[in-house]
Scaffold this motif. Structure first.
Motif, PDB file in Angstrom:
ATOM      1  N   ILE A   6     -16.646   6.361   7.060  1.00 55.83           N
ATOM      2  CA  ILE A   6     -15.443   5.891   6.384  1.00 55.83           C
ATOM      3  C   ILE A   6     -14.965   7.002   5.461  1.00 55.83           C
ATOM      4  O   ILE A   6     -15.747   7.537   4.688  1.00 55.83           O
ATOM      5  N   GLN A 117     -10.530  -5.504  -6.303  1.00 47.82           N
ATOM      6  CA  GLN A 117     -10.408  -6.748  -5.542  1.00 47.82           C
ATOM      7  C   GLN A 117      -9.103  -7.457  -5.867  1.00 47.82           C
ATOM      8  O   GLN A 117      -8.442  -7.998  -4.990  1.00 47.82           O
ATOM      9  N   SER A 148      -6.925   0.372   0.031  1.00 43.07           N
ATOM     10  CA  SER A 148      -7.939   0.518   1.083  1.00 43.07           C
ATOM     11  C   SER A 148      -8.653   1.864   1.024  1.00 43.07           C
ATOM     12  O   SER A 148      -9.776   1.996   1.510  1.00 43.07           O
ATOM     13  N   LEU A 151     -11.297   0.908  -1.670  1.00 37.69           N
ATOM     14  CA  LEU A 151     -12.150  -0.230  -1.334  1.00 37.69           C
ATOM     15  C   LEU A 151     -11.938  -0.546   0.145  1.00 37.69           C
ATOM     16  O   LEU A 151     -11.138  -1.406   0.496  1.00 37.69           O
ATOM     17  N   PRO A 152     -12.637   0.191   1.020  1.00 43.62           N
ATOM     18  CA  PRO A 152     -12.355   0.060   2.448  1.00 43.62           C
ATOM     19  C   PRO A 152     -12.719  -1.298   3.063  1.00 43.62           C
ATOM     20  O   PRO A 152     -12.110  -1.699   4.031  1.00 43.62           O
ATOM     21  N   PHE A 153     -13.673  -2.010   2.512  1.00 41.10           N
ATOM     22  CA  PHE A 153     -14.049  -3.315   3.049  1.00 41.10           C
ATOM     23  C   PHE A 153     -13.626  -4.394   2.063  1.00 41.10           C
ATOM     24  O   PHE A 153     -14.423  -4.858   1.252  1.00 41.10           O
ATOM     25  N   ILE A 154     -12.352  -4.791   2.121  1.00 42.51           N
ATOM     26  CA  ILE A 154     -11.889  -5.790   1.174  1.00 42.51           C
ATOM     27  C   ILE A 154     -12.318  -7.184   1.614  1.00 42.51           C
ATOM     28  O   ILE A 154     -12.464  -7.466   2.796  1.00 42.51           O
ATOM     29  N   PHE A 155     -12.530  -8.028   0.635  1.00 40.50           N
ATOM     30  CA  PHE A 155     -12.855  -9.428   0.882  1.00 40.50           C
ATOM     31  C   PHE A 155     -11.552 -10.212   0.815  1.00 40.50           C
ATOM     32  O   PHE A 155     -10.852 -10.160  -0.187  1.00 40.50           O
ATOM     33  N   THR A 156     -11.206 -10.902   1.895  1.00 45.46           N
ATOM     34  CA  THR A 156      -9.948 -11.646   1.944  1.00 45.46           C
ATOM     35  C   THR A 156     -10.198 -13.105   2.314  1.00 45.46           C
ATOM     36  O   THR A 156     -11.326 -13.503   2.643  1.00 45.46           O
ATOM     37  N   TYR A 159     -12.355 -14.613   5.285  1.00 47.18           N
ATOM     38  CA  TYR A 159     -13.793 -14.909   5.236  1.00 47.18           C
ATOM     39  C   TYR A 159     -14.103 -16.297   4.689  1.00 47.18           C
ATOM     40  O   TYR A 159     -15.236 -16.737   4.746  1.00 47.18           O
TER      41      TYR A 159
END
Length: 160
Positions: A6, A117, A148, A151-156, A159
């Motif tokens: 990444i 976040q 992004s 924070l490449p793996f965002i929690f949305t 999930y």
């Protein structure tokens, strides 16, 4: 097993004077917000300025509390104010400046995880990235074209 790589791509400005004029003004608004921070415990002052899609500028500064978890960061102060007062406007650009009172920073200081976040939530909500410029009290300025990169793996909500 497979590995993935990444990468983040940021623009680096050697100092504030290299920024486009409109971003210099937005960063000056972040400086003013930083100067109004309430940080008697950490003496670490952060200011954020948000340019909204209607041209409005919203500022926020960190607000500490003796019960430490009760404080709030500058970025979220500005974002939540914008969301409450301008719910139909998009967050277009954010400028952030942070520094310690006893130890001025010349290193760009990015948003903390909780603020990342919160920015991610608004990028998803508005289906548009937020451009983020961040710096210390002086020195280099980093620009990210989207959260992004930070924070490449965002929690949305996907999930939930």
């Amino acid at each position: 097993m497979k590995k993935i790589k990444i990468e983040a791509e940021l623009e680096v400005y050697e100092d504030f004077s290299e920024l486009p004029q409109d971003i210099q003004q937005l960063m000056k608004d972040a400086f003013a917000a930083r100067d109004s921070a309430y940080a008697p415990y950490s003496e670490f002052h952060v200011g954020a300025a948000l340019l909204l899609s209607n041209g409005e500028i919203v500022k926020g500064s960190n607000q500490e509390n003796a019960a430490y978890p009760s404080g709030l960061c500058a970025e979220r102060t500005a974002i939540y104010y914008a969301g409450a007062n301008f719910p139909d406007e998009k967050l277009e650009v954010m400028a952030i400046s942070a520094t310690g009172k006893r130890k001025p920073s010349t290193t760009p200081i990015p948003p903390c995880g909780a603020c990342r976040q919160a920015i991610a939530e608004y990028e998803v909500k508005q289906k548009q990235p937020v451009v983020i410029y961040f710096m210390g009290a002086s020195g280099k300025v980093f620009k990210s074209d989207s959260l992004s990169n930070l924070l490449p793996f965002i929690f949305t909500q996907e999930y939930l």
